[in-house]
Scaffold this motif. Structure first.
Motif, PDB file in Angstrom:
ATOM      1  N   VAL A 252       0.530 -13.707  -8.031  1.00  0.00           N
ATOM      2  CA  VAL A 252       0.114 -12.493  -7.335  1.00  0.00           C
ATOM      3  C   VAL A 252       1.246 -12.010  -6.439  1.00  0.00           C
ATOM      4  CG1 VAL A 252      -1.562 -11.473  -5.738  1.00  0.00           C
ATOM      5  CG2 VAL A 252      -2.297 -13.258  -7.331  1.00  0.00           C
ATOM      6  N   ASP A 253       1.604 -10.730  -6.588  1.00  0.00           N
ATOM      7  CA  ASP A 253       2.582 -10.090  -5.705  1.00  0.00           C
ATOM      8  C   ASP A 253       1.830  -9.209  -4.716  1.00  0.00           C
ATOM      9  OD1 ASP A 253       4.552 -11.180  -7.280  1.00  0.00           O
ATOM     10  OD2 ASP A 253       5.116  -9.300  -8.273  1.00  0.00           O
ATOM     11  N   LEU A 254       1.976  -9.499  -3.441  1.00  0.00           N
ATOM     12  CA  LEU A 254       1.343  -8.661  -2.410  1.00  0.00           C
ATOM     13  C   LEU A 254       2.390  -7.744  -1.795  1.00  0.00           C
ATOM     14  CD1 LEU A 254      -1.185  -8.217  -0.400  1.00  0.00           C
ATOM     15  CD2 LEU A 254       0.155  -9.645   1.141  1.00  0.00           C
ATOM     16  N   ARG A 255       2.086  -6.451  -1.708  1.00  0.00           N
ATOM     17  CA  ARG A 255       2.984  -5.518  -1.027  1.00  0.00           C
ATOM     18  C   ARG A 255       2.191  -4.776   0.034  1.00  0.00           C
ATOM     19  NH1 ARG A 255       4.371  -5.328  -6.398  1.00  0.00           N
ATOM     20  NH2 ARG A 255       6.549  -5.751  -6.886  1.00  0.00           N
ATOM     21  N   VAL A 256       2.737  -4.727   1.249  1.00  0.00           N
ATOM     22  CA  VAL A 256       2.082  -4.001   2.337  1.00  0.00           C
ATOM     23  C   VAL A 256       2.875  -2.721   2.581  1.00  0.00           C
ATOM     24  CG1 VAL A 256       1.244  -4.117   4.709  1.00  0.00           C
ATOM     25  CG2 VAL A 256       1.412  -6.214   3.334  1.00  0.00           C
TER      26      VAL A 256
ATOM     27  N   GLY B 270       0.896 -10.236 -16.815  1.00  0.00           N
ATOM     28  CA  GLY B 270       2.057 -11.008 -16.381  1.00  0.00           C
ATOM     29  C   GLY B 270       1.838 -11.505 -14.967  1.00  0.00           C
ATOM     30  N   ASP B 271       1.702 -10.583 -14.021  1.00  0.00           N
ATOM     31  CA  ASP B 271       1.299 -10.961 -12.669  1.00  0.00           C
ATOM     32  C   ASP B 271       0.396  -9.883 -12.107  1.00  0.00           C
ATOM     33  OD1 ASP B 271       2.888  -8.867 -11.739  1.00  0.00           O
ATOM     34  OD2 ASP B 271       4.563 -10.172 -11.240  1.00  0.00           O
ATOM     35  N   VAL B 272      -0.361 -10.260 -11.081  1.00  0.00           N
ATOM     36  CA  VAL B 272      -1.279  -9.327 -10.436  1.00  0.00           C
ATOM     37  C   VAL B 272      -0.553  -8.696  -9.256  1.00  0.00           C
ATOM     38  CG1 VAL B 272      -3.377  -9.162  -9.046  1.00  0.00           C
ATOM     39  CG2 VAL B 272      -3.357 -10.564 -11.134  1.00  0.00           C
ATOM     40  N   ASP B 273      -0.578  -7.368  -9.156  1.00  0.00           N
ATOM     41  CA  ASP B 273       0.067  -6.668  -8.045  1.00  0.00           C
ATOM     42  C   ASP B 273      -1.009  -6.174  -7.098  1.00  0.00           C
ATOM     43  OD1 ASP B 273       2.983  -6.426  -9.154  1.00  0.00           O
ATOM     44  OD2 ASP B 273       1.649  -5.940 -10.828  1.00  0.00           O
ATOM     45  N   VAL B 274      -0.968  -6.646  -5.848  1.00  0.00           N
ATOM     46  CA  VAL B 274      -1.967  -6.207  -4.873  1.00  0.00           C
ATOM     47  C   VAL B 274      -1.274  -5.366  -3.807  1.00  0.00           C
ATOM     48  CG1 VAL B 274      -3.616  -6.944  -3.108  1.00  0.00           C
ATOM     49  CG2 VAL B 274      -3.455  -8.204  -5.267  1.00  0.00           C
TER      50      VAL B 274
END
Ligand code: DGT
Ligand code: CA
Ligand code: CA
Ligand code: ZN
Length: 584
Positions: free
Chosen positions: A245-249, A200-204
């Motif tokens: 792409v979902d980026l989480r810091v 579905g989406d890429v989680d980074v």
């Protein structure tokens, strides 16, 4: 900025697709030229960027004008022709070509006659009957188009991308972020880390004390096409390949907890949280911590820095990401554990490999064998396409000459066993190439479906079972023939096929090509239960493709398949005697 061979090849592939659309034919000279150039760039061992225009034009497969375009790309990061074509044919229109049965001509017809420019509009026009009025669009065609769109999940409401698109994009993003000084750790998570075939989406996830700096570096990446949203906790973008792409810091101390949480699945997380609660703890994306009655008090952390610490605190074996689907893995983690699952280092041989003797193979025998030895393999089967495959098939004479060459190479090297094989083509009735006598001369034969994809379940099942009953056939290659995101596989009575595999001792291949991952996970899982023998094969068409063995391993792990059921994890002594037993 330097452009890698991979980036150049991808630009050439995009030029080929857009030119096909533009000229209305996949056979147009220019389409072929771009495709040949892409292949040439992919098999170059040195950097394209190091070569001048005239040097490039001397490479087989690259003509003068394409050499100029490659140089422009290397120097400026863009190609005028590509920009011009992108302008004319937007990505949504290009995607219409993914619908099985729609070629460039029909796509143009749909646009000219009905104003259809994307899949959703096509789906609507198919439903309300406008398409069936067009030339060449009979009721049968309309049905097939609808079915293709549904099976491949192409409309925007059930849009998922194939892992073959998502994984390389994610790996490039992770590698780029890894270079950013503020980044302490980076990994992809979500369904991609669980190795689902569709994403579905890429989680980074990034561990850093400087979220703003990381976000800025991410948004500046050449992978990013557009930003969907950017907030304190999450930044979402769409890449040039159309992957969200979902980026989480997250704070470095929480990286392990965040990795567990965002790898999921949601159902696996819920099981872990239950286990935490039973111990008087809570589990969220920050930490495994002691439950507190007063929210004002400081968090008392049980574990948070690594995934391993969290599983250990919960008295569980580390659960491989591929298995985190709440499908029995938590029970297994508190019981037998996962030591029986294969890892890349367990592979002793590769059993489906093509040389340049097949029209579509790109490296000579010696190169492939040397690469296999470098990878630590102790046996290798060469399985070029048998004669019935149009264009790429090999004649009897060709096979015999290769056999002699292979025996000699095995002798002179002395460091690897070489099996002489072929990839046979299963015809509509389950028959294969050559005749029984000629087949008996091979050491290892893979039989695969390369045609007749649209037969009934009964016919397809019969085909495969017939091929399995053929005593010459050692293994069935890419069982369903699916191409993820572009071609649904043949439909099979899986139980009947697995029973025949056990009865005949025919191995079922786990094809490691990311575009295939075939047999599918559900089939492998059921086969394991019934005692089917599997092989993990790269189906390499170039030496570099031996590296995709890791995807076959991930596919086997996701199915929970143990080493004992994977014949090419066996040392040569055992594998060789298994082969001998099958002969009598
Ligand atoms: P996808 O993107 O549809 O292929 O599948 P996932 O599994 O990557 O799903 P995604 O991107 O929505 O979320 C990534 C992970 O975050 C998911 O696997 C588990 C975790 N997660 C998301 N929402 C929730 C939630 O409401 N509860 C729990 N426990 N975990 C969640
Ligand atoms: Ca996801
Ligand atoms: Ca997500
Ligand atoms: Zn093959």
């Amino acid at each position: 900025m330097a452009r890698t061979n991979d980036e150049v090849a991808r630009a050439l592939a995009e030029l080929a697709s857009l030119t096909e659309l533009d000229e209305g034919s996949p056979n147009a000279f220019r389409v072929r030229a771009y495709q040949n150039a892409e292949r040439a760039v992919r098999s170059l061992s040195e950097d394209v960027g190091e070569r001048s225009e005239s040097e490039l034009a001397q490479v087989k497969g690259i003509g003068k004008s394409i050499a100029g375009r490659i140089r422009q790309f290397v120097e400026t990061g863009r190609i005028d022709k590509l920009e011009e074509l992108r302008e004319k044919h937007p990505p949504e229109k290009l995607k219409l070509m993914k619908v099985p049965g729609l070629g460039a001509k029909s796509v143009q017809l749909l646009e000219d006659e009905l104003g259809v420019r994307d899949i959703d509009a096509l789906a609507a026009a198919l439903d309300d009957g406008r398409v069936s009025g067009l030339p060449g669009m009979g009721a049968k065609t309309v049905e097939n188009l609808k079915e293709g769109i549904a099976k491949l999940g192409l409309t925007s409401k059930d849009q998922r991308v194939p892992i073959a698109t998502a994984l390389p994009a994610a790996e490039r993003i992770v590698a780029a972020l890894d270079e950013v000084p503020a980044v302490e750790q980076v990994a992809y998570a979500g369904s991609l880390r669980r190795f689902r075939a569709d994403i579905g989406d890429v989680d980074v996830l990034v561990a850093s004390d400087d979220p703003a700096g990381v976000r800025e570096a991410f948004l500046a990446s050449s992978e990013v096409d557009r930003t969907i949203g950017s907030g304190d906790t999450k930044t979402s973008v769409v890449t040039r390949d159309g992957v969200q792409v979902d980026l989480r810091v997250v704070p470095p101390a929480s990286f392990g907890a965040a990795l567990v949480y965002f790898t999921g699945s949601k159902a696996h997380n819920i099981r872990l949280r239950q286990r935490a609660l039973e111990r008087g703890w809570t589990l969220n994306e920050y930490a495994l911590a002691v439950q507190r009655d007063d929210p004002g008090t400081d968090l008392e952390v049980v574990a948070q820095r690594t995934e391993a610490e969290i599983y250990e605190a919960l008295e569980l074996a580390f659960v491989p990401p591929e298995l985190r689907e709440d499908d029995g893995e938590v029970e297994r983690a508190s019981g037998d554990g996962f030591d029986a699952l294969p890892t890349l280092g367990d592979l002793e041989g590769d059993l489906h490999d093509h040389t340049d003797l097949s029209g579509d193979g790109r490296d000579p025998l010696e190169t492939l064998v040397a690469a296999a030895v470098d990878r630590g393999l102790s046996y290798l089967a060469i399985t070029d396409h048998a004669e019935d495959l149009a264009m790429n098939g090999v004649s009897r004479e060709g096979m015999l000459a290769q056999r002699a060459q292979l025996r000699e190479l095995e002798q002179s090297r002395g460091d690897i066993r070489l099996l002489h094989g072929a990839e046979l083509n299963i015809d509509a009735a389950g028959g294969v190439d050559y005749d029984a006598d000629f087949l008996a001369g091979f050491d290892w034969l893979v039989a695969s479906v390369h045609s007749y994809f649209a037969r009934s379940v009964e016919e397809q099942t019969q085909r495969i079972v017939t091929a399995m009953r053929n005593p010459a056939v050692s293994a069935i290659g890419h069982l369903t023939g699916r191409k993820l995101g572009s071609r649904p596989g043949i439909e099979l009575d899986v139980d009947a096929v697995l029973d025949a595999a056990v009865e005949t001792g025919t191995a079922i291949e786990i094809n490691a090509a990311l575009s295939r991952l075939d047999a599918p996970v559900e089939v492998i899982r059921e086969g394991a239960r019934r005692g089917v023998t599997f092989v993990i094969s790269t189906d390499a068409h170039a030496a570099g493709e031996l590296a995709r063995a890791r995807f076959g391993i991930a596919q086997a792990r996701r199915a929970g398949l143990g080493r004992a059921s994977i014949a090419n994890t066996w040392a040569w002594a055992r594998f060789g005697s298994w082969l001998d037993e099958r002969r009598v």
